[in-house]
Design a protein around this motif. Structure first.
Motif, PDB file in Angstrom:
ATOM      1  N   ILE A 170      14.777  88.457  43.953  1.00 51.14           N
ATOM      2  CA  ILE A 170      15.389  87.157  44.218  1.00 51.14           C
ATOM      3  C   ILE A 170      16.504  86.922  43.209  1.00 51.14           C
ATOM      4  N   ASP A 171      17.605  86.315  43.706  1.00 50.04           N
ATOM      5  CA  ASP A 171      18.699  85.939  42.831  1.00 50.04           C
ATOM      6  C   ASP A 171      18.174  84.902  41.845  1.00 50.04           C
ATOM      7  N   LYS A 172      18.076  85.265  40.575  1.00 56.57           N
ATOM      8  CA  LYS A 172      17.452  84.397  39.581  1.00 56.57           C
ATOM      9  C   LYS A 172      18.300  83.182  39.243  1.00 56.57           C
ATOM     10  N   ASN A 173      19.562  83.158  39.637  1.00 56.13           N
ATOM     11  CA  ASN A 173      20.418  82.012  39.362  1.00 56.13           C
ATOM     12  C   ASN A 173      20.318  80.945  40.438  1.00 56.13           C
ATOM     13  N   ASN A 174      19.715  81.241  41.585  1.00 56.66           N
ATOM     14  CA  ASN A 174      19.604  80.299  42.679  1.00 56.66           C
ATOM     15  C   ASN A 174      18.373  79.431  42.447  1.00 56.66           C
ATOM     16  N   LEU A 175      18.604  78.167  42.099  1.00 59.23           N
ATOM     17  CA  LEU A 175      17.519  77.256  41.749  1.00 59.23           C
ATOM     18  C   LEU A 175      16.596  76.975  42.929  1.00 59.23           C
ATOM     19  N   SER A 176      17.144  76.820  44.110  1.00 59.76           N
ATOM     20  CA  SER A 176      16.304  76.493  45.268  1.00 59.76           C
ATOM     21  C   SER A 176      15.354  77.652  45.601  1.00 59.76           C
ATOM     22  N   LEU A 177      15.816  78.886  45.455  1.00 53.22           N
ATOM     23  CA  LEU A 177      14.925  80.025  45.698  1.00 53.22           C
ATOM     24  C   LEU A 177      13.823  80.110  44.647  1.00 53.22           C
ATOM     25  N   ARG A 178      14.154  79.811  43.423  1.00 53.29           N
ATOM     26  CA  ARG A 178      13.143  79.831  42.359  1.00 53.29           C
ATOM     27  C   ARG A 178      12.089  78.754  42.590  1.00 53.29           C
ATOM     28  N   ILE A 179      12.539  77.554  42.995  1.00 47.34           N
ATOM     29  CA  ILE A 179      11.602  76.465  43.266  1.00 47.34           C
ATOM     30  C   ILE A 179      10.719  76.822  44.463  1.00 47.34           C
ATOM     31  N   ALA A 180      11.315  77.399  45.498  1.00 47.78           N
ATOM     32  CA  ALA A 180      10.538  77.806  46.667  1.00 47.78           C
ATOM     33  C   ALA A 180       9.496  78.855  46.302  1.00 47.78           C
ATOM     34  N   TYR A 181       9.866  79.804  45.463  1.00 45.46           N
ATOM     35  CA  TYR A 181       8.930  80.849  45.033  1.00 45.46           C
ATOM     36  C   TYR A 181       7.764  80.240  44.251  1.00 45.46           C
ATOM     37  N   ILE A 182       8.068  79.308  43.357  1.00 49.21           N
ATOM     38  CA  ILE A 182       7.016  78.658  42.558  1.00 49.21           C
ATOM     39  C   ILE A 182       6.114  77.820  43.462  1.00 49.21           C
ATOM     40  N   PHE A 183       6.716  77.089  44.402  1.00 47.15           N
ATOM     41  CA  PHE A 183       5.938  76.270  45.326  1.00 47.15           C
ATOM     42  C   PHE A 183       5.037  77.143  46.193  1.00 47.15           C
ATOM     43  N   GLU A 184       5.557  78.268  46.644  1.00 50.81           N
ATOM     44  CA  GLU A 184       4.766  79.191  47.442  1.00 50.81           C
ATOM     45  C   GLU A 184       3.587  79.740  46.634  1.00 50.81           C
ATOM     46  N   SER A 185       3.813  80.032  45.377  1.00 46.43           N
ATOM     47  CA  SER A 185       2.732  80.515  44.508  1.00 46.43           C
ATOM     48  C   SER A 185       1.677  79.432  44.296  1.00 46.43           C
ATOM     49  N   MET A 186       2.121  78.184  44.151  1.00 47.79           N
ATOM     50  CA  MET A 186       1.160  77.086  43.987  1.00 47.79           C
ATOM     51  C   MET A 186       0.333  76.896  45.256  1.00 47.79           C
TER      52      MET A 186
END
Length: 168
Positions: free
Chosen positions: A4-20
């Protein structure tokens, strides 16, 4: 989160939300396991003199398969590979076939068998072989160095050798 592009905030938030969400499902599976153990305790230990009825056993097996589907859903959310999705579908169809009422005709059983055969055909002919055969017991994250081909990586060779031996 390697691809995942680590600079894209929305993708990072989606990844964290998916993990939760995966952790919430895992917690629900854990609590469901306690419920299944309570059902087994009541049916086989407390009322040991009364034989277990077909409907009780069918309910227990349905509940256990539902928990297995939950665990496979967590694996699917964590690994992001097509093989994990196919396993979730496989267990869901198997659970549905198990819980078919006795009065249903053979048409539903035939549809279930055809669906399972279709999943196996998809797995064999359409799923790319790279990481699609991963499951919880054989998770292998590639530690290949930058620019190194997967065939040159020692960990990948060992995993392929182990897989070849298990097929024979």
């Amino acid at each position: 989160m390697k691809n995942i592009d680590k600079n894209n905030l929305s993708l990072r938030i989606a990844y964290i939300f998916e993990s939760m969400l995966a952790m919430v499902v895992l917690l629900a599976v854990f609590l469901g396991t306690i419920d299944v153990l309570r059902m087994i305790w009541k049916a086989y230990i407390v009322d040991f003199q009364t034989p277990v009825q077909y409907s009780q056993l069918n309910d227990m097996l349905g509940q256990i398969l539902l928990l297995v589907i939950g665990v496979e859903l967590v694996v699917m959310l964590s690994l992001h590979i097509p093989g994990a999705l196919l396993e979730v579908l496989l267990y869901a169809i198997a659970r549905k076939m198990l819980l078919l009422p006795k009065s249903e005709g053979m048409a539903d059983v035939l549809i279930g068998v055809l669906a399972i055969a279709g999943i196996f055909a998809i797995r064999k002919y359409l799923v790319i072989k790279d990481n699609s055969n991963l499951n919880v017991t054989s998770i292998h994250y590639e530690d290949c160095e930058e620019g190194q081909d997967c065939d040159e990586c020692e960990a990948c060779r060992e995993a392929k050798l182990k897989e070849a031996k298990s097929k024979h």
